[in-house]
Design a protein around this motif. Structure first.
Motif, mmCIF file in Angstrom:
data_model
loop_
_atom_site.group_PDB
_atom_site.id
_atom_site.type_symbol
_atom_site.label_atom_id
_atom_site.label_comp_id
_atom_site.label_asym_id
_atom_site.label_seq_id
_atom_site.Cartn_x
_atom_site.Cartn_y
_atom_site.Cartn_z
ATOM 1 N N LEU A 20 0.674 -1.257 0.081
ATOM 2 C CA LEU A 20 0.096 0.091 0.164
ATOM 3 C C LEU A 20 0.829 1.118 -0.051
ATOM 4 O O LEU A 20 0.429 2.458 -0.585
ATOM 5 N N PRO A 21 1.892 1.274 0.672
ATOM 6 C CA PRO A 21 2.544 2.684 0.708
ATOM 7 C C PRO A 21 3.103 3.060 -0.782
ATOM 8 O O PRO A 21 3.294 4.310 -0.978
ATOM 9 N N SER A 22 3.342 2.299 -1.632
ATOM 10 C CA SER A 22 3.562 2.554 -3.056
ATOM 11 C C SER A 22 2.369 2.999 -3.948
ATOM 12 O O SER A 22 2.400 3.506 -4.945
ATOM 13 N N MET A 23 1.159 2.999 -3.260
ATOM 14 C CA MET A 23 -0.062 3.065 -3.697
ATOM 15 C C MET A 23 -0.388 4.747 -3.455
ATOM 16 O O MET A 23 -1.563 4.862 -2.918
ATOM 17 N N THR A 24 0.287 5.790 -3.789
ATOM 18 C CA THR A 24 0.223 7.100 -3.283
ATOM 19 C C THR A 24 -1.259 7.883 -3.750
ATOM 20 O O THR A 24 -1.466 8.605 -3.054
ATOM 21 N N HIS A 27 -7.573 6.297 -3.554
ATOM 22 C CA HIS A 27 -8.607 7.143 -3.045
ATOM 23 C C HIS A 27 -9.467 6.195 -2.223
ATOM 24 O O HIS A 27 -10.125 6.785 -1.244
ATOM 25 N N TRP A 28 -9.845 5.146 -2.801
ATOM 26 C CA TRP A 28 -10.817 4.254 -2.068
ATOM 27 C C TRP A 28 -10.490 2.947 -2.066
ATOM 28 O O TRP A 28 -9.806 2.322 -2.843
ATOM 29 N N LEU A 29 -10.549 2.363 -0.975
ATOM 30 C CA LEU A 29 -10.249 0.830 -0.580
ATOM 31 C C LEU A 29 -11.240 0.008 0.136
ATOM 32 O O LEU A 29 -11.590 0.605 0.956
ATOM 33 N N ASP A 30 -11.754 -0.819 -0.814
ATOM 34 C CA ASP A 30 -13.015 -1.631 0.017
ATOM 35 C C ASP A 30 -12.244 -3.080 0.234
ATOM 36 O O ASP A 30 -11.956 -3.958 -0.526
ATOM 37 N N LEU A 31 -12.242 -3.342 1.595
ATOM 38 C CA LEU A 31 -11.669 -4.639 2.220
ATOM 39 C C LEU A 31 -13.003 -5.287 2.832
ATOM 40 O O LEU A 31 -12.745 -6.170 3.652
ATOM 41 N N SER A 32 -14.212 -4.943 2.633
ATOM 42 C CA SER A 32 -15.184 -5.598 3.278
ATOM 43 C C SER A 32 -15.272 -7.016 2.820
ATOM 44 O O SER A 32 -14.968 -7.649 1.725
ATOM 45 N N MET A 53 -3.925 10.264 0.046
ATOM 46 C CA MET A 53 -5.111 10.661 -0.880
ATOM 47 C C MET A 53 -6.221 9.841 -0.368
ATOM 48 O O MET A 53 -7.305 9.965 -0.812
ATOM 49 N N LEU A 54 -6.061 9.047 0.231
ATOM 50 C CA LEU A 54 -7.213 7.994 0.718
ATOM 51 C C LEU A 54 -8.433 8.685 1.462
ATOM 52 O O LEU A 54 -8.412 9.356 2.430
ATOM 53 N N THR A 55 -9.667 8.648 0.896
ATOM 54 C CA THR A 55 -10.883 9.210 1.494
ATOM 55 C C THR A 55 -11.822 8.496 2.024
ATOM 56 O O THR A 55 -12.585 8.673 2.624
ATOM 57 N N THR A 70 -9.324 0.386 17.446
ATOM 58 C CA THR A 70 -8.392 1.495 17.965
ATOM 59 C C THR A 70 -7.316 1.513 17.674
ATOM 60 O O THR A 70 -6.957 2.542 17.299
ATOM 61 N N ALA A 71 -6.636 0.423 16.844
ATOM 62 C CA ALA A 71 -5.468 0.606 16.041
ATOM 63 C C ALA A 71 -5.771 1.344 14.586
ATOM 64 O O ALA A 71 -4.942 2.541 14.319
ATOM 65 N N LEU A 72 -6.854 1.207 14.201
ATOM 66 C CA LEU A 72 -7.382 1.840 12.755
ATOM 67 C C LEU A 72 -7.735 3.549 13.047
ATOM 68 O O LEU A 72 -7.227 4.191 12.465
ATOM 69 N N ALA A 73 -8.278 3.609 14.275
ATOM 70 C CA ALA A 73 -8.664 4.878 14.590
ATOM 71 C C ALA A 73 -7.525 6.011 14.722
ATOM 72 O O ALA A 73 -7.359 6.851 14.453
ATOM 73 N N GLY A 74 -6.622 5.166 15.552
ATOM 74 C CA GLY A 74 -5.378 6.128 15.789
ATOM 75 C C GLY A 74 -4.689 6.486 14.411
ATOM 76 O O GLY A 74 -4.055 7.495 14.294
ATOM 77 N N ALA A 75 -4.538 5.460 13.501
ATOM 78 C CA ALA A 75 -3.996 5.730 12.372
ATOM 79 C C ALA A 75 -4.825 6.596 11.356
ATOM 80 O O ALA A 75 -4.238 7.610 10.788
ATOM 81 N N LEU A 76 -6.223 6.866 11.581
ATOM 82 C CA LEU A 76 -7.062 7.504 10.623
ATOM 83 C C LEU A 76 -7.017 9.184 11.039
ATOM 84 O O LEU A 76 -6.906 9.812 10.600
ATOM 85 N N VAL A 77 -6.555 9.342 12.481
ATOM 86 C CA VAL A 77 -6.604 10.634 12.919
ATOM 87 C C VAL A 77 -5.384 11.549 12.208
ATOM 88 O O VAL A 77 -5.590 12.596 11.932
ATOM 89 N N SER A 78 -4.433 10.728 11.730
ATOM 90 C CA SER A 78 -3.337 11.449 10.919
ATOM 91 C C SER A 78 -3.593 11.608 9.531
ATOM 92 O O SER A 78 -2.523 12.433 8.861
ATOM 93 N N LEU A 79 -4.855 11.102 9.006
ATOM 94 C CA LEU A 79 -4.805 11.452 7.802
ATOM 95 C C LEU A 79 -5.757 12.956 7.354
ATOM 96 O O LEU A 79 -6.268 13.334 8.314
#
Length: 79
Positions: A20-24, A27-32, A53-55, A70-79
Motif C-alpha cells: 500500500l505505501p507505493s499506492m500514493t 482514494h478508495w479501498l474496499d476490504l469488506s 489521498m485515501l478518502t 482502536t489501531a485503525l482509529a489512531g491511524a486515521l487521525v493522522s489522515l
C-alpha cells in the motif's frame, strides 16, 4: 480499489499492507467481507498514514474487535 469478498484474511491484509505505501494516489479501498481480524487491521493501520489521498476505507463484515478498531482509529487521525 475493490478487494471485497476475496477471502484475503489477515495474512492477505498484511501482504497488502506491505504494498500500500507505493499506492500514493489511492482514494478508495474496499476490504469488506474478507475475514480480516485484529492482526490484519493492525497491519493496515500501520500504513494508513502514508495514504494521504485515501478518502474512503470499507472494512465492514470482518472480524475486527475493539483492539483492531482502536489501531485503525489512531491511524486515521493522522489522515
Amino acid at each position: 480499489m475493490d478487494l471485497s469478498k476475496n477471502h484475503i484474511r489477515s495474512a492477505g491484509a498484511t501482504a497488502l499492507a506491505a504494498a500500500l505505501p507505493s499506492m500514493t494516489a489511492l482514494h478508495w479501498l474496499d476490504l469488506s467481507t474478507n475475514n480480516i481480524d485484529d492482526a490484519g487491521a493492525t497491519a493496515l493501520a500501520a500504513v494508513l498514514p502514508s495514504l494521504r489521498m485515501l478518502t474512503t476505507l470499507h472494512l465492514y463484515k470482518n472480524f475486527i474487535s475493539a483492539a483492531g478498531a482502536t489501531a485503525l482509529a489512531g491511524a486515521l487521525v493522522s489522515l
